[in-house]
Enzyme design. Structure first.
Site, PDB file in Angstrom:
ATOM      1  N   ARG A  99       0.794  -1.239   0.000  1.00 10.41           N
ATOM      2  CA  ARG A  99       0.000   0.000   0.000  1.00 10.41           C
ATOM      3  C   ARG A  99       0.817   1.275   0.000  1.00 10.41           C
ATOM      4  O   ARG A  99       0.435   2.254  -0.620  1.00 10.41           O
ATOM      5  CB  ARG A  99      -0.952   0.012   1.216  1.00 10.41           C
ATOM      6  CG  ARG A  99      -2.066  -0.988   1.088  1.00 10.41           C
ATOM      7  CD  ARG A  99      -2.989  -0.915   2.289  1.00 10.41           C
ATOM      8  NE  ARG A  99      -3.895  -2.043   2.306  1.00 10.41           N
ATOM      9  CZ  ARG A  99      -4.361  -2.600   3.421  1.00 10.41           C
ATOM     10  NH1 ARG A  99      -3.997  -2.127   4.616  1.00 10.41           N
ATOM     11  NH2 ARG A  99      -5.177  -3.622   3.349  1.00 10.41           N
ATOM     12  N   CYS A 130      -9.598  -1.781   5.206  1.00 12.45           N
ATOM     13  CA  CYS A 130     -11.071  -1.703   5.216  1.00 12.45           C
ATOM     14  C   CYS A 130     -11.603  -0.438   5.891  1.00 12.45           C
ATOM     15  O   CYS A 130     -12.510   0.228   5.373  1.00 12.45           O
ATOM     16  CB  CYS A 130     -11.656  -2.945   5.878  1.00 12.45           C
ATOM     17  SG  CYS A 130     -10.707  -3.561   7.269  1.00 12.45           S
ATOM     18  N   GLN A 157     -14.446  -1.906  15.154  1.00 17.65           N
ATOM     19  CA  GLN A 157     -14.241  -2.818  14.023  1.00 17.65           C
ATOM     20  C   GLN A 157     -14.692  -4.240  14.342  1.00 17.65           C
ATOM     21  O   GLN A 157     -14.413  -4.775  15.413  1.00 17.65           O
ATOM     22  CB  GLN A 157     -12.762  -2.802  13.616  1.00 17.65           C
ATOM     23  CG  GLN A 157     -12.357  -1.440  13.074  1.00 17.65           C
ATOM     24  CD  GLN A 157     -10.929  -1.362  12.534  1.00 17.65           C
ATOM     25  OE1 GLN A 157     -10.347  -0.293  12.549  1.00 17.65           O
ATOM     26  NE2 GLN A 157     -10.373  -2.465  12.061  1.00 17.65           N
ATOM     27  N   HIS A 242     -17.809  -2.445   9.960  1.00 16.84           N
ATOM     28  CA  HIS A 242     -16.985  -1.546  10.776  1.00 16.84           C
ATOM     29  C   HIS A 242     -17.726  -0.217  10.944  1.00 16.84           C
ATOM     30  O   HIS A 242     -18.335   0.294   9.995  1.00 16.84           O
ATOM     31  CB  HIS A 242     -15.655  -1.242  10.077  1.00 16.84           C
ATOM     32  CG  HIS A 242     -14.685  -2.388  10.042  1.00 16.84           C
ATOM     33  ND1 HIS A 242     -14.905  -3.614  10.635  1.00 16.84           N
ATOM     34  CD2 HIS A 242     -13.457  -2.479   9.469  1.00 16.84           C
ATOM     35  CE1 HIS A 242     -13.855  -4.401  10.434  1.00 16.84           C
ATOM     36  NE2 HIS A 242     -12.967  -3.747   9.726  1.00 16.84           N
ATOM     37  N   ASN A 315     -17.236  -4.326   5.979  1.00 15.95           N
ATOM     38  CA  ASN A 315     -15.791  -4.374   5.757  1.00 15.95           C
ATOM     39  C   ASN A 315     -15.373  -5.428   4.749  1.00 15.95           C
ATOM     40  O   ASN A 315     -14.318  -5.326   4.128  1.00 15.95           O
ATOM     41  CB  ASN A 315     -15.055  -4.604   7.082  1.00 15.95           C
ATOM     42  CG  ASN A 315     -15.580  -5.809   7.840  1.00 15.95           C
ATOM     43  OD1 ASN A 315     -16.742  -5.817   8.277  1.00 15.95           O
ATOM     44  ND2 ASN A 315     -14.774  -6.839   7.993  1.00 15.95           N
TER      45      ASN A 315
END
Ligand code: NAP
Length: 341
Positions: A99, A130, A157, A242, A315
């Site tokens: 990422r 997410c 979450q 979430h 999520n």
């Protein structure tokens, strides 16, 4: 032009959802291949009205595959994504492995699809975390209108964010409480049933956890490097969905009413914000849906230009599978998806 698509991690929470989303959205496929570890070879997973027999990633030849949706964790992605890209397939990876790599686009189609036009030098595109995905979808129209300076986010979450074994742990512990069986945490550091845990991932020297750090830096890469974020990630005994309490400080004035109107028009967002009992969305209602739900939009009276809101999404869908398939659709619609040789 139909594409040959492989899903790596097809027996997992996200992988199964990827197969559902590909079928539901009628993504044009010539063939779909389900891959997982050698433990799962021969297992059947659903795809549309049929089933697919799972094959082993370790023995699969990716030549001739066009798109690979990876969701088998960072370690598997680190080893396999470059090899798969070398074989000519485009990788859309769900793990955190790539990422923050400058040569890997980090994409939420409603927010920054244009970065795909800048090239995909490694043949890998990263799907954000997410909780970041649902957050930036809701922030984008507000940032465009009034420039966000600072964010304070508290997350709630669900356990599906930690994988299928974590869902089993919540189920087993909940039952154990009722039948007074011994209760042993395995996936989480403390009991999750009838509890909340203020830890996502592992601890960094700063005192933040890895899940908190991911949100702080991913918001900057996707939306704006000048946005400062502090966040607290909390795991709650919810199976899917979430939730986030988000406090925003802006450079320019913006009212709750204007924000509500902008969010109503924003792609991927559904506003449910009635000032009455139950006039907001909870994770149970968001599960199985693709939208990012925004509720409880109100002024933060402690700063000059501030708002607070509640953001909820599934999520496994918008936070993972749906976003990955939307990236593939984006590439297809912009003629950026080459057929494998
Ligand atoms: N859950 C979420 O909300 C979410 C959101 C965004 C991103 N992600 C990311 O997506 C990835 C998968 O998450 P998940 O929730 O689906 O996890 P999961 O339910 O635990 O599933 C893991 C999948 O990876 C496969 N796998 C594990 N080791 C493998 C290996 N050595 N070779 C091939 N396949 C292997 C597993 O196959 P077997 O069944 O054969 O073991 C299974 O299909 C993770 O990187 C996670 O961080 C998750």
């Amino acid at each position: 032009m139909p594409y040959k698509v492989a899903v790596v991690g097809a027996t997992g929470n996200v992988g199964r959802e990827m197969l559902s989303v590909l079928a539901e959205r009628a993504f044009p496929v010539s063939e779909v291949v389900a891959l997982a570890s050698t433990r799962s070879v021969g297992t059947e997973v659903s795809f549309g009205d049929g089933t697919l027999k799972v094959k082993a990633l370790d023995y699969y030849d990716f030549r001739g595959t066009d798109i690979v949706l990876m969701s088998a964790g960072g370690r598997v992605s680190k080893e396999w994504s470059p090899k798969i890209a070398d074989a000519g397939a485009l990788v859309i990876d769900n793990s955190s492995q790539w990422r923050m790599d400058r040569q890997v686009p980090l994409v939420v189609p409603e927010v920054n699809a244009q970065v795909l036009e800048g090239g995909i030098p490694k043949g890998i595109i990263a799907n954000p975390n997410c909780s970041t995905i649902q957050l930036v979808v809701a922030l984008k129209p507000l940032h465009d209108a009034a420039t966000i300076k600072r964010l304070v986010v508290s997350t709630y979450q669900s356990v599906s964010g930690t994988g299928k074994d974590a869902m089993d742990e919540l189920f087993t512990q909940t039952r154990a409480v009722f039948v007074t069986d011994p209760l042993e945490p395995k996936i989480y550091p403390k009991r999750i049933a009838f509890n909340v845990i203020p830890q996502g991932g592992t601890f960094l020297d700063s005192g933040y956890t890895t899940e908190e750090w991911k949100m702080m830096v991913e918001v900057q890469k996707i939306l704006d490097p000048d946005i400062q974020t502090t966040c607290t990630v909390v795991r709650v005994p919810v199976f899917i969905g979430h939730s986030e309490a988000v406090t925003m400080e802006f450079e320019k004035p913006i009212t709750a009413q204007a924000a509500r109107a902008m969010l109503r028009e924003a792609p991927g967002v559904l506003v449910v914000d009635k000032h009455e009992d139950g006039g907001y969305v909870t994770p149970v209602e968001a599960a199985g849906e693709d939208a990012v739900y925004v509720s409880r939009i109100r002024k933060d009276p402690t700063v000059e230009h501030g708002l607070v809101m509640w953001v909820v999404s599934d999520n496994l869908r918008k936070g993972a599978a749906t976003n990955a398939v939307q990236i593939a659709e984006c590439l297809m619609n912009r003629n950026l998806l080459k057929k494998a040789a």
